[in-house]
Design an enzyme around this catalytic site. Structure first.
Site, PDB file in Angstrom:
ATOM      1  N   CYS A  34       0.827  -1.229   0.141  1.00 42.04           N
ATOM      2  CA  CYS A  34      -0.023  -0.008   0.162  1.00 42.04           C
ATOM      3  C   CYS A  34       0.717   1.259   0.148  1.00 42.04           C
ATOM      4  O   CYS A  34       0.516   2.342  -0.580  1.00 42.04           O
ATOM      5  CB  CYS A  34      -1.159  -0.108   1.090  1.00 42.04           C
ATOM      6  SG  CYS A  34      -0.160  -0.082   2.798  1.00 42.04           S
ATOM      7  N   HIS A  61      -1.544   0.858   7.361  1.00 41.94           N
ATOM      8  CA  HIS A  61      -2.076   1.074   6.138  1.00 41.94           C
ATOM      9  C   HIS A  61      -1.896   2.486   5.632  1.00 41.94           C
ATOM     10  O   HIS A  61      -2.021   3.424   6.210  1.00 41.94           O
ATOM     11  CB  HIS A  61      -3.660   0.257   5.907  1.00 41.94           C
ATOM     12  CG  HIS A  61      -4.067   0.517   4.625  1.00 41.94           C
ATOM     13  ND1 HIS A  61      -3.418  -0.219   3.464  1.00 41.94           N
ATOM     14  CD2 HIS A  61      -5.021   1.420   3.921  1.00 41.94           C
ATOM     15  CE1 HIS A  61      -4.033   0.040   2.512  1.00 41.94           C
ATOM     16  NE2 HIS A  61      -5.180   0.821   2.606  1.00 41.94           N
TER      17      HIS A  61
END
Length: 1291
Positions: free
Chosen positions: A49, A304
């Site tokens: 990510c 994330h």
């Protein structure tokens, strides 16, 4: 139609899996097209990510991508030549060009970065490692600069991002200034102790640091320690300013890292003039505007990344966020219209409530996962509390009202059929349904609001300059956001981490706006066009395949109405034909197609949904709207459609609908056999015929009849042609008849008489279902001895109490040439209460054997299917007590019959007996093993004490010795007819165990001990034995080979057992340094069940018994599991996909804490993630389901004592060695569903097997299903690995 309505839906553009409710018939589903934003996301490889966020930022930096696209094949080379020796192909910029072109031009929901990361030199595991995006920013720029050495683009990174800081130290004594310049590609600014970006920059470039007191500065001109002031200024400003926020710090007191989550604001536009050394340029040279914010969600050990980006070139289609799409002015207009247009809401009517909720939504549709919350907001109560008891789950309620509701947008939204045009389930992108004229008078409409909508939309959105729209790019997901949403990222666990500013002087040319092909090389445009053509073809093929349904058409001329249901006229032909059709077409298209294929059809044609029931074919709702698609009408594969005129079939009027579903009843009537023969040819089945009663005596006859479920019991009686004084009875469940079964001696059955009040109740109200029996009795029936009425219970005594036993007698020693007619047979009338000695005596008399058998002893014995004589029956018992089934054959054989207190045993000496070679003996059940052994030795004339008895195992081979010689035969549960083996030799000493040892054969080396055990999902390992050993499992590649047996004392330790196992010949070549490098499993049911642990524990404490099967496994590292250590097979879910990465072994220490929190912490440490971001579930292979392990602990009242924490080792999870634990990282995976395609296939097989059992079919064999998993040695926690990108040499 609606599927699992409130399972968590995946966000738009997130997953490439099939939408719910659709089955991919033609193979893998092609990548879905772009969503409403018209922007492409990037797939997450498991932990990339951070890479995706940075790549999207660079893509939406037009000057960066245009500089990259300006480099041609002459400078970079071609990817096709990268394998050629000596070819200088600059792979990284070429792959970056290809990725950017794909993101801009290819019509797909998300692109893959696999080729790009391969060019970095990363292996497959690198894609699952988490790294810092600030670190990647510097390393990627460095790699690009090295890759572009010697090209015209070698300096474009420097031109776009390079800036200079000048550090100055001023001597307060002489005024001498010492300066040093420092280059930067990004500015690292402090977060701790400051509240905004401006404050941090002020501290860095305006505030001076004084050298005074004990911290003096040595001036080169004064040549002594003096007081001085240090400061820094921005000397050169780049076109793009990158700010890296120092959110991660180290607490030296606690010696741990932490994340700064306090408020830290930053402006959308910033003027850097106060922080610069030179201030004589124009003011616009110092002004920057924000265009990208990389956001980090999580803690310092994992999380994330996603990114907010401003679409400068207007490449995307921006829409107002859904929760704010209704302008305030429109809300006011709606409020004015509602009092006059909206009828009074009936809160007790769920149909009215849901209809109003959908109609009042501006898009005239509601997200399925938001319908429950909107219902609670509307009426103040949830569906489960208010409506579930009477209407069932909300999904089934919507499905039952599919004439009112329908699914749109690939099943993600619910709309009203009256006001929504259903999109194609594949071709149309998801979006709110367009409102049309409202034909439902109960649904409010807002004409004034609709007329003012375009003007209001223009006024509600403030005047914004071009390219000011923002998007949230979260891996594969792209959503529109407002500029004000950026303020939400000032603080918290989810907060801004990198800021990207661009000079306000940088203006984009007009031809670049809304033009994704701007300055992209022609070869990349052609590549994207070819890819789009290929994908479009794949989608069309997939749409045609996935939308093709197979319908079963039942034509009215082939059916007749019989007993409340439609039956085929011809028994040879079932009256149905199959038709393949596209479910996107309308009902009218289907009707026309049927007209064309049925050329002889005349008159009207009605299509009615039908279903095959036990009673026959039944009709439900008729498809009346020719303009609705089959998909919207709920027609799917294998649907039954009845084609008729809509009024009658063969002159009979049909009753349609669920309330008229027919029930198939077994109508039972007495059959007194007055005319000697039961009725034939009328579909009746006589009980005595089924039972084999030959004398033609009285019995019951059954007739299968169907009746409408809404018919009353009185109407059923009238349809049967019975007078009003007749009694209708329902079979009493759980009576003697069911317990005894057919042929076990017969008996009486009980029937409950329906009271007169039940005559007005329907069959459904009486809970009568298919297959139930209904006894019809006339008053004169009680004159027969068969029926007795006691209160409201009728007792039926059937002829099963006077059935027969067949006794057979033949000359002994007749040999193989004996003729069948020489064997004499006789049927002796018998009942369940008749003694077997009476049966024998009557058979001898009727066969006239009194003189022939005078003085000889004979007994009755059964014969099995192979012709082998079974043990004689005890003649002191009745037929029922002896377990003899009526209507079977007994053979009259020489020999004594055992008494009730005796056992009839077979035995042999020395080895397992061959067929017919064993000897027989009768002994008392209370005699001991020693006495039984002596009797057997006396019978064969053997002496001595060096003998012992052994039993046969399930393979009919000599098994374990009977150790307790003083125990009685009954205590050892030795049964009648069992075979014992008299074996020479003394009994082994008590306490010695004989254990079988198995080795796992690897595919490469059959002589070595392999580590590759194939674990099934429940922690067991199905194994297959090699050689002549019996099969241990099915469907596995691993095999087991027997290594032999060991005899060892039960007082020996596990370490002693391992040492003795290593002495077996099959293990002599195994390289095992110490016993700690060996794992021993216990096999149960031919599966690996548990690991034996505790090196110094005795085998008795480990509860090992003689005959236990063990399996040994070699390890690469030493292992000493504690008593509460659990070896688990853990599988991490693949983000955005319905699958898992390969399993890993993990040892979980549950000694102190066996709660879910402890397991979650252990897994978080193993994967380097935050415990709060993990979702866990245990796999249940027998059900092919996953049981989620809750994140929440049970709450108790403060007044009560603190409840003990829930243990995963107990109910309901019972975690044990080898269990499979699934893991979802919620920071990067929005899909909380653990089910895989293999699980769904397994569940479908279980449903099919259950259906087969329900219909009385033979149950499917229990074969191993589901994927097999391999486990390896336990991994330690992953260390933090430095990020690197490999670049070739191009100098």
């Amino acid at each position: 139609m609606f599927g699992n309505l409130f399972e968590e839906e995946e966000e738009e553009g997130f997953s490439s899996t099939s939408p719910r409710g659709r089955v991919a018939k033609g193979g893998d589903e092609p990548p879905p097209p772009r969503g409403r934003s018209n922007l492409c996301g990037i797939k997450n490889q498991g932990g990339t990510c951070y890479l995706n966020s940075l790549l999207q930022t660079l893509l939406f930096t037009p000057e960066f991508r245009e500089e990259l696209f300006s480099l041609g094949a002459a400078e970079l080379g071609c990817l096709e030549d990268k394998e050629e020796p000596g070819a200088k192909v600059r792979v990284i910029p070429l792959e970056l060009q290809k990725l950017f072109a794909s993101l801009l031009l290819v019509d797909q929901q998300s692109a893959s970065t696999a080729n790009l990361t391969n060019s970095f030199g990363w292996n497959s595991s690198e894609g699952t490692n988490q790294h810092d995006v600030q670190e990647l920013n510097r390393i990627l720029f460095s790699a690009l600069e090295h890759s572009l050495v010697g090209t015209t683009g070698s300096t474009f990174i420097h031109q776009l991002y390079h800036g200079t800081i000048v550090n100055s130290i001023v001597c307060k004594e002489c005024g001498n200034v010492s300066q040093r310049q420092e280059d930067f590609l990004d500015l690292t600014v402090c977060v701790c102790g400051v509240s905004s970006l401006e404050e941090a920059l002020w501290n860095m470039f305006v505030e001076e640091e004084m050298f005074e007191g004990n911290n003096l500065y040595r001036c080169a001109q004064c040549d002594m320690l003096v007081t001085a002031a240090k400061s820094a200024k921005l000397k050169k400003l780049p076109p793009f300013m990158t700010m890296s926020l120092l959110r991660f710090s180290f607490d030296f007191a606690k010696c741990e890292r932490y994340k700064e989550t306090g408020r830290y604001s930053f402006p959308l536009t910033i003027n850097l003039l106060p922080f610069c050394e030179e201030t004589d340029a124009e003011d616009s040279d110092y002004c920057y505007e924000l265009f990208s914010v990389i956001i980090h969600k999580g803690g310092c050990y994992g999380g994330h990344y996603h990114v907010y980006i401003r679409d400068i070139d207007q490449l995307g289609q921006w829409e107002p966020p859904e929760e704010e799409c209704k302008p305030k002015t429109q809300k006011k207009v709606t409020e004015e219209v509602e009092p006059t247009c909206e009828p009074k809401l009936q809160e007790d009517d769920p149909l009215s409530v849901i209809t109003a909720i959908i109609a009042q939504d501006p898009s005239k549709s509601v997200l399925t996962d938001q319908l429950g919350q909107k219902l609670m907001d509307k009426i103040g109560s949830s569906w489960s509390k208010k409506f579930r008891k009477h209407y069932g789950p909300i999904g089934k309620f919507l499905q039952s009202h599919n004439d009112t509701f329908m699914l749109v947008s690939n099943g993600t939204r619910v709309a009203l059929k009256a006001i929504a045009n259903p999109p194609s389930p594949v071709t149309e992108p998801p979006g709110p349904a367009k409102p049309t004229t409202n034909a439902d008078p109960s649904t409010p409409s807002y004409p004034r609001a609709a007329e003012q909508q375009p003007e209001l939309d223009q006024k509600s959105e403030p005047e914004q300059k071009q390219g000011s729209h923002w998007f949230d790019l979260n891996d594969s997901t792209v959503t529109s956001i407002r500029e004000s949403d950026i303020e939400k990222q000032f603080q918290g666990k989810e907060s801004a981490y990198m800021l990207f500013y661009r000079k306000t002087q940088l203006h984009r040319p007009t031809e670049a706006l809304n033009n994704p092909q701007y300055k992209i090389p022609l070869n990349l445009i052609q590549m994207a066009q070819e890819e789009n053509i290929k994908m479009q073809k794949m989608r069309e093929e997939f749409e045609a395949t996935s939308n093709t349904v197979v319908l079963r058409l039942h034509l009215a001329p082939s059916y007749r109405l019989e007993y409340g249901a439609l039956q085929p006229i011809s028994k040879e032909q079932n009256g149905s034909t199959t038709l393949t059709f596209d479910r996107r077409k309308t009902v009218g298209d289907l009707r026309l197609d049927i007209y064309q294929k049925q050329e002889l059809w005349e008159g009207d044609m009605a299509l009615t949904v039908a279903r095959s029931l036990p009673a026959g074919l039944h009709l439900y709702n008729t498809l009346t709207d020719d303009n609705v698609s089959l998909y919207s009408a709920g027609i799917c594969t294998n649907s039954d459609l009845f084609v008729w005129n809509g009024r009658e079939v063969c002159g009979a009027t049909l009753l349609t609908g669920a309330e008229w579903e027919p029930v198939l009843l077994n109508v039972v009537r007495p059959n007194f056999g007055e005319d000697g023969d039961p009725e034939e040819g009328d579909g009746l089945e006589s009980v005595e015929e089924r039972g084999g009663f030959e004398n033609g005596g009285p019995g019951l006859k059954r007739e299968a009849r169907g009746f409408a479920g809404a018919s009353t019991l009185g109407e059923v009686r009238e349809a049967l042609g019975e007078p009003e004084e007749s009694l209708l009875c329902q079979e009493h469940k759980g009576g003697k008849r069911e317990e005894q079964g057919t042929g076990e001696g017969g008996g009486a059955s009980g029937w409950r008489v329906f009271p007169p009040g039940d005559m007005q109740r329907t069959l459904k109200e009486l809970s009568l279902k298919d297959g139930d029996a209904l006894l019809v009795l006339e008053p004169q029936s009680f004159d027969s001895s068969m029926f007795a009425l006691n209160g409201d219970v009728v007792t039926v005594t059937t002829p099963s109490d006077c059935r027969w036993l067949q006794v057979e007698f033949g000359p002994q020693g007749g040999g193989e040439g004996e003729k069948e007619e020489e064997r004499r047979k006789i049927k002796v009338p018998a009942t369940g209460n008749m003694l077997l000695c009476e049966v024998k005596q009557r058979a001898i008399e009727e066969l006239q054997l009194q003189e022939q058998l005078a003085g000889a002893q004979y007994c009755l014995r059964h014969v099995d299917c192979t012709g082998k004589l079974l043990p004689p029956v005890c003649e002191e018992l009745s037929v029922r007590d002896a377990g003899v089934r009526l209507m079977t054959t007994l053979t009259l054989c020489p020999g004594n019959a055992p008494k009730a207190s005796q056992l009839f045993l077979h035995f042999s000496v020395g080895s397992a007996p061959s067929a017919g070679m064993e000897m027989d003996i009768m002994v008392e059940k209370t005699c001991t093993v020693k006495e039984c052994l002596k009797a057997m030795l006396d019978a064969v004339g053997l002496d001595g004490t060096c003998w012992h008895l052994r039993r046969l195992d399930w393979c009919e081979e000599v098994g374990e010795p009977i150790m307790d010689e003083d125990a009685s035969l009954s205590e050892l549960k030795i049964n009648n007819g069992e075979t014992l083996v008299v074996t020479e030799g003394q009994l082994p000493p008590k306490g010695f165990l004989k254990l079988s040892v198995w080795l796992c054969l690897g595919p490469s080396n059959n002589s070595a001990v392999s580590m590759d055990f194939n674990h099934t999902d429940n922690g067991h390992t199905d194994v297959v034995a090699a050689g002549d050993s019996p099969p241990l499992g099915a469907g596995n590649t691993a095999e087991l080979r027997s290594a032999g047996q060991v005899e060892i004392s039960d007082e020996a330790t596990l370490e002693d057992l391992k040492t003795q196992v290593l002495t077996l010949p099959a293990l002599q070549d195994a390289c095992v340094p110490t016993t700690a490098f060996m794992r021993v499993w216990q096999l149960e049911g031919r599966r690996l069940a548990r690991i034996l642990r505790g090196q110094q524990l005795t085998l008795k404490k480990l509860k090992l018994l003689s005959g236990t099967d063990l399996c040994v496994q070699q390890l690469l590292t030493e292992e000493d599991l504690g008593p509460k250590d659990v070896m688990l097979s853990v599988r991490m879910g693949v983000p955005g996909e319905r699958g898992f990465y390969p399993p890993e072994e993990l040892v979980w220490d549950a000694t102190r804490d066996s709660s879910p929190r402890s397991l979650r912490t252990c897994l978080a440490a193993h994967y380097g993630l935050s415990p709060d971001s993990l979702l866990l579930a245990k796999h249940q292979p027998d059900k092919h389901a996953w049981e989620e392990i809750s994140n929440w602990s049970q709450q108790v009242s403060k007044k009560k004592k603190k409840r003990k924490a829930e243990s995963l080792l107990g109910a309901p999870f019972h975690l044990k060695d080898g269990d499979t634990i699934g893991i979802k990282n919620l920071l990067i995976d929005n899909n909380r569903d653990f089910l895989t395609l293999e699980d769904e296939q397994g569940q479908q097989r279980l449903r099919e097997q259950a259906e087969q059992r329900r219909k009385g079919g033979q149950a499917a064999g229990s074969e191993g299903v589901g994927p097999q998993k391999k486990t390896g040695p336990t991994k330690s926690r992953k260390p933090e690995v430095a990020l690197s990108i490999n670049v070739g040499v191009f100098r």
